[in-house]
Design a protein around this motif. Structure first.
Motif, PDB file in Angstrom:
ATOM      1  N   GLN A   1     -14.058  -2.640 -15.096  1.00 16.04           N
ATOM      2  CA  GLN A   1     -14.162  -2.151 -13.716  1.00 16.04           C
ATOM      3  C   GLN A   1     -12.801  -1.752 -13.124  1.00 16.04           C
ATOM      4  O   GLN A   1     -12.579  -1.878 -11.914  1.00 16.04           O
ATOM      5  CB  GLN A   1     -14.874  -3.162 -12.830  1.00 16.04           C
ATOM      6  CG  GLN A   1     -16.375  -3.180 -13.114  1.00 16.04           C
ATOM      7  CD  GLN A   1     -17.013  -4.527 -12.889  1.00 16.04           C
ATOM      8  OE1 GLN A   1     -16.651  -5.502 -13.559  1.00 16.04           O
ATOM      9  NE2 GLN A   1     -17.954  -4.577 -11.966  1.00 16.04           N
ATOM     10  N   ALA A   2     -11.906  -1.287 -14.014  1.00 12.83           N
ATOM     11  CA  ALA A   2     -10.629  -0.756 -13.537  1.00 12.83           C
ATOM     12  C   ALA A   2     -10.915   0.413 -12.601  1.00 12.83           C
ATOM     13  O   ALA A   2     -11.786   1.237 -12.868  1.00 12.83           O
ATOM     14  CB  ALA A   2      -9.776  -0.307 -14.718  1.00 12.83           C
ATOM     15  N   SER A   3     -10.180   0.465 -11.499  1.00 13.79           N
ATOM     16  CA  SER A   3     -10.494   1.426 -10.443  1.00 13.79           C
ATOM     17  C   SER A   3      -9.244   2.129  -9.939  1.00 13.79           C
ATOM     18  O   SER A   3      -8.118   1.836 -10.346  1.00 13.79           O
ATOM     19  CB  SER A   3     -11.179   0.704  -9.281  1.00 13.79           C
ATOM     20  OG  SER A   3     -12.360   0.050  -9.694  1.00 13.79           O
ATOM     21  N   PHE A   4      -9.482   3.063  -9.025  1.00 18.64           N
ATOM     22  CA  PHE A   4      -8.391   3.792  -8.393  1.00 18.64           C
ATOM     23  C   PHE A   4      -7.913   3.106  -7.111  1.00 18.64           C
ATOM     24  O   PHE A   4      -6.949   3.544  -6.488  1.00 18.64           O
ATOM     25  CB  PHE A   4      -8.831   5.223  -8.081  1.00 18.64           C
ATOM     26  CG  PHE A   4      -9.216   6.005  -9.314  1.00 18.64           C
ATOM     27  CD1 PHE A   4      -8.255   6.483 -10.180  1.00 18.64           C
ATOM     28  CD2 PHE A   4     -10.551   6.224  -9.619  1.00 18.64           C
ATOM     29  CE1 PHE A   4      -8.602   7.189 -11.320  1.00 18.64           C
ATOM     30  CE2 PHE A   4     -10.913   6.932 -10.749  1.00 18.64           C
ATOM     31  CZ  PHE A   4      -9.942   7.411 -11.614  1.00 18.64           C
ATOM     32  N   SER A   5      -8.607   2.030  -6.728  1.00 15.99           N
ATOM     33  CA  SER A   5      -8.166   1.203  -5.600  1.00 15.99           C
ATOM     34  C   SER A   5      -8.680  -0.210  -5.815  1.00 15.99           C
ATOM     35  O   SER A   5      -9.644  -0.435  -6.562  1.00 15.99           O
ATOM     36  CB  SER A   5      -8.692   1.755  -4.268  1.00 15.99           C
ATOM     37  OG  SER A   5     -10.096   1.599  -4.167  1.00 15.99           O
ATOM     38  N   THR A   6      -8.027  -1.146  -5.162  1.00 20.09           N
ATOM     39  CA  THR A   6      -8.495  -2.533  -5.212  1.00 20.09           C
ATOM     40  C   THR A   6      -8.297  -3.163  -3.837  1.00 20.09           C
ATOM     41  O   THR A   6      -7.443  -2.721  -3.049  1.00 20.09           O
ATOM     42  CB  THR A   6      -7.756  -3.343  -6.287  1.00 20.09           C
ATOM     43  OG1 THR A   6      -8.380  -4.635  -6.414  1.00 20.09           O
ATOM     44  CG2 THR A   6      -6.280  -3.536  -5.940  1.00 20.09           C
TER      45      THR A   6
ATOM     46  N   LEU B   1       0.825  -1.197   0.000  1.00 16.85           N
ATOM     47  CA  LEU B   1       0.000   0.000   0.000  1.00 16.85           C
ATOM     48  C   LEU B   1       0.869   1.261   0.000  1.00 16.85           C
ATOM     49  O   LEU B   1       0.616   2.205  -0.767  1.00 16.85           O
ATOM     50  CB  LEU B   1      -0.924   0.007   1.226  1.00 16.85           C
ATOM     51  CG  LEU B   1      -1.694   1.315   1.491  1.00 16.85           C
ATOM     52  CD1 LEU B   1      -2.592   1.662   0.311  1.00 16.85           C
ATOM     53  CD2 LEU B   1      -2.498   1.221   2.779  1.00 16.85           C
ATOM     54  N   LEU B   2       1.896   1.261   0.847  1.00 13.81           N
ATOM     55  CA  LEU B   2       2.747   2.444   0.939  1.00 13.81           C
ATOM     56  C   LEU B   2       3.500   2.695  -0.367  1.00 13.81           C
ATOM     57  O   LEU B   2       3.695   3.857  -0.766  1.00 13.81           O
ATOM     58  CB  LEU B   2       3.730   2.301   2.097  1.00 13.81           C
ATOM     59  CG  LEU B   2       3.101   2.260   3.495  1.00 13.81           C
ATOM     60  CD1 LEU B   2       4.175   2.104   4.557  1.00 13.81           C
ATOM     61  CD2 LEU B   2       2.264   3.495   3.756  1.00 13.81           C
TER      62      LEU B   2
ATOM     63  N   ASP C   1       4.070   6.080  -5.263  1.00 11.34           N
ATOM     64  CA  ASP C   1       4.205   6.151  -6.721  1.00 11.34           C
ATOM     65  C   ASP C   1       3.103   6.962  -7.386  1.00 11.34           C
ATOM     66  O   ASP C   1       3.120   7.140  -8.610  1.00 11.34           O
ATOM     67  CB  ASP C   1       4.202   4.739  -7.312  1.00 11.34           C
ATOM     68  CG  ASP C   1       5.441   3.946  -6.926  1.00 11.34           C
ATOM     69  OD1 ASP C   1       6.427   4.581  -6.483  1.00 11.34           O
ATOM     70  OD2 ASP C   1       5.418   2.702  -7.035  1.00 11.34           O
ATOM     71  N   ALA C   2       2.147   7.435  -6.621  1.00 12.41           N
ATOM     72  CA  ALA C   2       1.004   8.147  -7.210  1.00 12.41           C
ATOM     73  C   ALA C   2       1.396   9.563  -7.625  1.00 12.41           C
ATOM     74  O   ALA C   2       2.406  10.109  -7.184  1.00 12.41           O
ATOM     75  CB  ALA C   2      -0.154   8.189  -6.214  1.00 12.41           C
TER      76      ALA C   2
ATOM     77  N   TYR D   1      -5.102   8.030  -8.310  1.00 17.22           N
ATOM     78  CA  TYR D   1      -6.187   8.108  -7.337  1.00 17.22           C
ATOM     79  C   TYR D   1      -6.403   9.532  -6.822  1.00 17.22           C
ATOM     80  O   TYR D   1      -7.539   9.992  -6.657  1.00 17.22           O
ATOM     81  CB  TYR D   1      -5.918   7.147  -6.165  1.00 17.22           C
ATOM     82  CG  TYR D   1      -5.094   7.731  -5.038  1.00 17.22           C
ATOM     83  CD1 TYR D   1      -5.713   8.366  -3.957  1.00 17.22           C
ATOM     84  CD2 TYR D   1      -3.708   7.681  -5.052  1.00 17.22           C
ATOM     85  CE1 TYR D   1      -4.962   8.911  -2.921  1.00 17.22           C
ATOM     86  CE2 TYR D   1      -2.959   8.223  -4.023  1.00 17.22           C
ATOM     87  CZ  TYR D   1      -3.585   8.846  -2.967  1.00 17.22           C
ATOM     88  OH  TYR D   1      -2.853   9.395  -1.955  1.00 17.22           O
ATOM     89  N   TYR D   2      -5.285  10.246  -6.545  1.00 15.96           N
ATOM     90  CA  TYR D   2      -5.425  11.587  -5.979  1.00 15.96           C
ATOM     91  C   TYR D   2      -6.007  12.552  -7.008  1.00 15.96           C
ATOM     92  O   TYR D   2      -6.781  13.457  -6.661  1.00 15.96           O
ATOM     93  CB  TYR D   2      -4.069  12.095  -5.490  1.00 15.96           C
ATOM     94  CG  TYR D   2      -4.161  13.400  -4.726  1.00 15.96           C
ATOM     95  CD1 TYR D   2      -4.542  13.419  -3.389  1.00 15.96           C
ATOM     96  CD2 TYR D   2      -3.882  14.612  -5.349  1.00 15.96           C
ATOM     97  CE1 TYR D   2      -4.642  14.613  -2.684  1.00 15.96           C
ATOM     98  CE2 TYR D   2      -3.981  15.814  -4.652  1.00 15.96           C
ATOM     99  CZ  TYR D   2      -4.363  15.794  -3.325  1.00 15.96           C
ATOM    100  OH  TYR D   2      -4.468  16.987  -2.640  1.00 15.96           O
ATOM    101  N   LEU D   3      -5.676  12.376  -8.281  1.00  9.55           N
ATOM    102  CA  LEU D   3      -6.206  13.243  -9.332  1.00  9.55           C
ATOM    103  C   LEU D   3      -7.721  13.080  -9.449  1.00  9.55           C
ATOM    104  O   LEU D   3      -8.446  14.057  -9.665  1.00  9.55           O
ATOM    105  CB  LEU D   3      -5.533  12.924 -10.668  1.00  9.55           C
ATOM    106  CG  LEU D   3      -3.996  12.942 -10.685  1.00  9.55           C
ATOM    107  CD1 LEU D   3      -3.488  12.691 -12.100  1.00  9.55           C
ATOM    108  CD2 LEU D   3      -3.468  14.259 -10.157  1.00  9.55           C
TER     109      LEU D   3
END
Length: 925
Positions: A821-826, A607-608, A613-614, A690-692
């Motif tokens: 269903q590609a997402s910004f988190s999984t 996760l970190l 890398d975001a 994700y942040y964008l």
């Protein structure tokens, strides 16, 4: 008395009175000849010696005839006593005065012959244009700053007492070259109702220097001085001289200005008022050009053009100034405090050949916030006029009318306008643009180019770029980097603003010139164009960054400074799709990352890494780690050593094991209405984008004043693949479900997300109070039972209480919807408090929960490449059925199981968003 007589008398006194030589009566011829020669030699020596002893001779500056110099220095007082020298000098001076009477002004004064009448225009169209423009300007100023007549100005309180001890000292500077007006000016000044302190008559490179000097001498007034130089200091020399005055005020006059005898009193009184003490006052001024319909600006000398501006007053068009009027610059006369004069020289002028009038007003506004004003007159009283004979302006035409000079002055005022000078046009017609980019170097221009081009190519958007200029980045350099034609740097059209800071700072090692120039210019440009955002790169020069920040904060209409890391510039092209009303809120939100972890160090490491890398946008993002009491050693060491460059890091560890419901719900609490919490369990992984997504969605749907979506309580990073609250948990594909609207439209869902979501502050406070009022250890004791929902039996789940509250009050969460269903988190579905727990009898198929992470710019998948309007977002209920937002509220009202009992099925509970406490039942819409 001739000089020979003077010397002869001195020698006779000396020889006759002190050293008479007796000669023998019977001298031989030879002795007589010798004595005659000696006498002649002595006479030559005496003449030479007396020259060196003259009081007017400085021995230090003459050739060093060693023997004569030594004798003269040592013997001067002994050879001829001072009383003898003084006696003959006084006698000589008296004779000179008796023979040459003093000259009078009437003997040396010359006057211009004016044998023509004032020019008048008979062009009806131009008279109409000029009058309309003047009325528009006066009307605007009357409403914005207020305008006064001469009588009203003189009735205002002034700090100067014209007849008492607090009378101001005024130094008048008269600059003369060829016109024959000096006597007329001096006569007028000597008759002023307020006496002047000094008059300095300046002659720089004038062919009439000697005649001007004789005129000054003829007045025989110790207050009037003549200052000349063979070098022509042009138009700036008089202002340089003004720096030397010890007076309170200075009055600088061209040689065609004959002020009425009340002028000094009027000017001093107005300059002493609180409203106009920080101003430069005059009798003639100009309004610079207005923008034309083709968005270009004409020459200020363009004929038959309303947009070319105004000359005030203008006798040719019967325009007189009966109320004080603010102008863009003054001409021919300037009255200001001595302190303000130095402002003229803060920046190097565009040229020293002309344009001191514009440069003075430009610098005063830019660095002192000082205005330029033409004073009104009494049309019936010429003594109140600063220009009592305007025809003098036509006697000897100034350089202003020549083509080359007009071009130089056009370039000069255009440079001023594009470096922050608020002209009357800019004040009357404030612009509104979306973005103002700033680049201090060519590399920065290239870095910002993609976003600038996106703004400029988006319909309805306006964006310009400002470059430092000079040695840093010129307009031509920027045009080349942007692949624009270099002719844009010659057009009088807004595109690239060149501040020429590299020229201003020169070789200075100090940061002050750059900081001052960037701040003052950008402050003016921001005030003029009202950009929603000023955009630059994060790694710009520190001093420039400070200046941009200060300049942005001066705009009362709200301008946000956006500092973008260079790698993120191409990732935020969606900025250009936001409304200009949303963009100023760019920096308002504070999104914190809150991680819930205990003993899954491998999951936490993953996760970190994904968070690191975001793409981030230069925002400060606090991160917190919330650990229960049973946290393992490996997790503690990882958390302790983790470096987070985007903001502060906070560690929290419980003393007593609280369980997942407390670990999550207590991991974050908002500090303000702009504080947002991203909650992540350690088995989550996020996309680089994700942040964008969070920032874009917040600006589009929450921070746009034109959008009202109070039902939105959170933003999900995750797209579900199943209907979670139905017992059978059927598979669900939003791409297929919404294909009739758009296969990849984002949507509103009544289900909150626990696998990566940002929660809103007002709703989270509300949730805290709600859960506190409804929490029970026995899930069956919970009074909220949603029909056909498997959440009714959930235990130890914070999400169950949030689902209940959202259902009862009609709240929704925003969900992404992309291919597969590609997402910004999984969610990696790793063993933890829920998965593989002993009391969890539901089988979890990893394929139902783990989704691919989005690895490319999500803008490409959105409808028309951008987030749809809020009114176009489809909404579904808890069971993934299409229901309107009003329908969702109706379902909650019908259930009627909220903490307050609402008797009417058209009412739901509303709360105090500061405390989160329920207040009353209110009708929903």
């Amino acid at each position: 008395m001739r000089s020979g007589d003077f010397l002869e008398g001195m020698i006779n006194d000396y020889v006759g009175g002190k050293s008479k030589v007796k000669t023998p009566k019977m001298a031989s011829n030879r002795l007589v000849a010798i004595l005659t020669c000696l006498q002649f030699a002595f006479a030559v020596y005496a003449t030479f010696l007396l020259y060196y002893m003259s009081p007017a001779v400085d021995l230090r500056t003459k050739p060093d005839f060693a023997w004569a110099t030594r004798i003269a220095r040592n013997m001067k007082q002994f050879i001829i006593p001072p009383h003898v020298v003084g006696h003959y000098q006084d006698a000589a001076a008296s004779l000179i005065r008796a023979e040459i009477p003093p000259i009078t002004p009437s003997e040396v004064c010359e006057h211009e012959q004016i044998d023509f009448v004032q020019k008048k225009s008979n062009d009806a169209q131009m008279i109409k244009f000029k009058r309309e423009l003047y009325d528009e300007i006066l009307g605007f100023q009357g409403k914005s700053i207020g305008t006064e007549t001469l009588a009203e100005l003189m009735a205002m309180k002034s700090k100067w007492d014209m007849r008492g001890p607090n009378r101001p000292k005024v130094t008048v500077l008269l600059n003369h070259f060829k016109r024959k007006t000096l006597c007329a000016q001096l006569d007028s000044l000597l008759q002023q109702t307020l006496p002047f302190h000094h008059v300095w008559v300046l002659s720089f490179g004038s062919p009439n220097e000697q005649s001007l000097k004789r005129i000054v001498e003829s007045y025989n007034d110790t207050r009037i001085s003549f200052i000349s130089s063979s070098y022509d200091f042009k138009y700036y020399g008089r202002f340089q001289m003004a720096l030397q005055t010890e007076a309170d005020l200075v009055y600088i006059l061209d040689d065609d200005m004959i002020p009425g005898k009340k002028m000094l009193q009027i000017l001093s009184h107005v300059a002493g008022t609180e409203k106009y003490q920080n101003s430069v006052l005059g009798s003639i001024g100009r309004i610079l050009p207005f923008r034309q319909k083709d968005f270009t600006f004409p020459s200020y000398r363009k004929f038959r053009s309303k947009e070319a501006g105004l000359y005030l007053p203008d006798p040719a068009y019967d325009i007189t100034v009966d109320k004080i009027v603010q102008v863009d610059f003054l001409s021919s006369s300037w009255f200001l405090s001595a302190e303000l004069v130095k402002t003229l020289f803060i920046e190097t002028p565009f040229t020293f050949m002309t344009g001191e009038d514009l440069h003075l007003s430009y610098q005063l506004q830019k660095y002192r916030n000082a205005g330029s004003f033409v004073l009104p007159v009494d049309p019936t009283d010429k003594e109140t006029w600063g220009d009592s004979e305007h025809r003098l302006a036509y006697v000897s035409e100034t350089t202003v009318i020549f083509k080359d000079i007009v071009q130089v002055r056009d370039d000069q005022w255009w440079k001023a306008l594009t470096t922050g000078y608020i002209t009357q046009w800019a004040a009357m017609y404030p612009q509104k643009i979306d973005a103002l980019f700033y680049a201090h170097s060519v590399d920065e221009v290239k870095a910002l180019a993609p976003l600038l081009e996106k703004f400029r190519s988006t319909v309805g958007k306006k964006a310009y770029i400002v470059v430092s200029g000079g040695n840093f980045c010129t307009c031509e350099d920027a045009a080349e980097a942007l692949k624009w034609p270099k002719v844009v740097c010659k057009e009088r059209r807004f595109k690239i603003f060149d501040l020429q800071i590299g020229l201003l700072s020169g070789t200075s090692k100090s940061e002050v010139p750059v900081l001052q120039a960037v701040y003052s210019s950008m402050k003016g440009l921001i005030k003029m164009h009202n950009p929603s955002v000023v955009i630059t790169v994060t790694d710009i020069d520190t001093n420039v960054k400070k200046a941009l920040k200060m300049a942005s904060e001066t705009n009362a209409n709200g301008t946000a400074l956006v500092l973008l890391p260079r790698p993120s510039v191409s990732k935020v092209l969606w900025m250009a799709d936001l409304r200009s009303t949303a963009l100023p809120n760019w920096n308002r939100m504070r999104i914190s990352v809150n991680i819930i972890t205990q003993n899954r160090v491998t999951s936490l490491t993953r996760l970190l890494k994904s968070l690191t890398d975001a793409y981030y946008l230069g925002d400060e993002i606090p991160i917190s780690f919330n650990m229960d009491s049973k946290v393992d050693e490996a997790t503690i060491k990882l958390v302790d050593s983790f470096e987070w460059p985007h903001g502060p890091k906070t560690l929290r560890r419980r003393i007593i094991q609280g369980g997942l419901i407390r670990a999550v719900s207590e991991s974050w609490y908002p500090a303000s209405d702009d504080d947002y919490g991203l909650l992540l369990e350690d088995d989550i992984e996020v996309s680089p984008y994700y942040y964008l997504w969070i920032k874009y969605a917040l600006l589009a749907y929450h921070y746009d004043p034109q959008i009202s979506l109070p039902e939105l309580s959170s933003i999900s990073l995750y797209t579900p693949r199943i209907v979670e609250v139905v017992k059978e948990r059927p598979k669900w594909n939003p791409t297929e479900f919404f294909k009739r609207i758009h296969p990849h439209t984002p949507y509103l869902h009544q289900l909150p997300c626990s696998w990566g979501a940002v929660f809103f502050p007002k709703h989270w406070r509300e949730f805290y109070v709600y859960m506190n009022m409804r929490f029970t250890e026995d899930a069956k004791a919970n009074p909220v039972q949603i029909p056909k929902s498997r959440t009714n039996g959930w235990q130890a789940s914070w999400k169950k209480f949030l689902i209940d509250m959202m259902y009862l009050r009609g709240y929704v969460s925003l969900y992404p919807n992309f291919p597969n269903q590609a997402s910004f988190s999984t969610n990696h579905m790793e063993p933890g408090a829920h998965i593989s727990a002993k009391d969890n009898v539901v089988r979890h198929d990893k394929a139902d929960f783990e989704v691919p992470l989005l690895q490319e710019d999500f803008r490409n998948f959105l409808p028309n490449g951008k987030l749809p309007p809020a009114s176009k977002l489809p909404s579904i209920n808890l069971f993934n059925q299409a229901v309107s937002l009003k329908g969702l509220k109706a379902a909650g009202a019908k259930l009627g199981q909220d903490v307050l009992r609402c008797d009417n099925a058209t009412e739901i509970v509303t709360v105090d968003h500061v405390s989160g406490l329920p207040q009353q039942c209110s009708k929903f819409v």
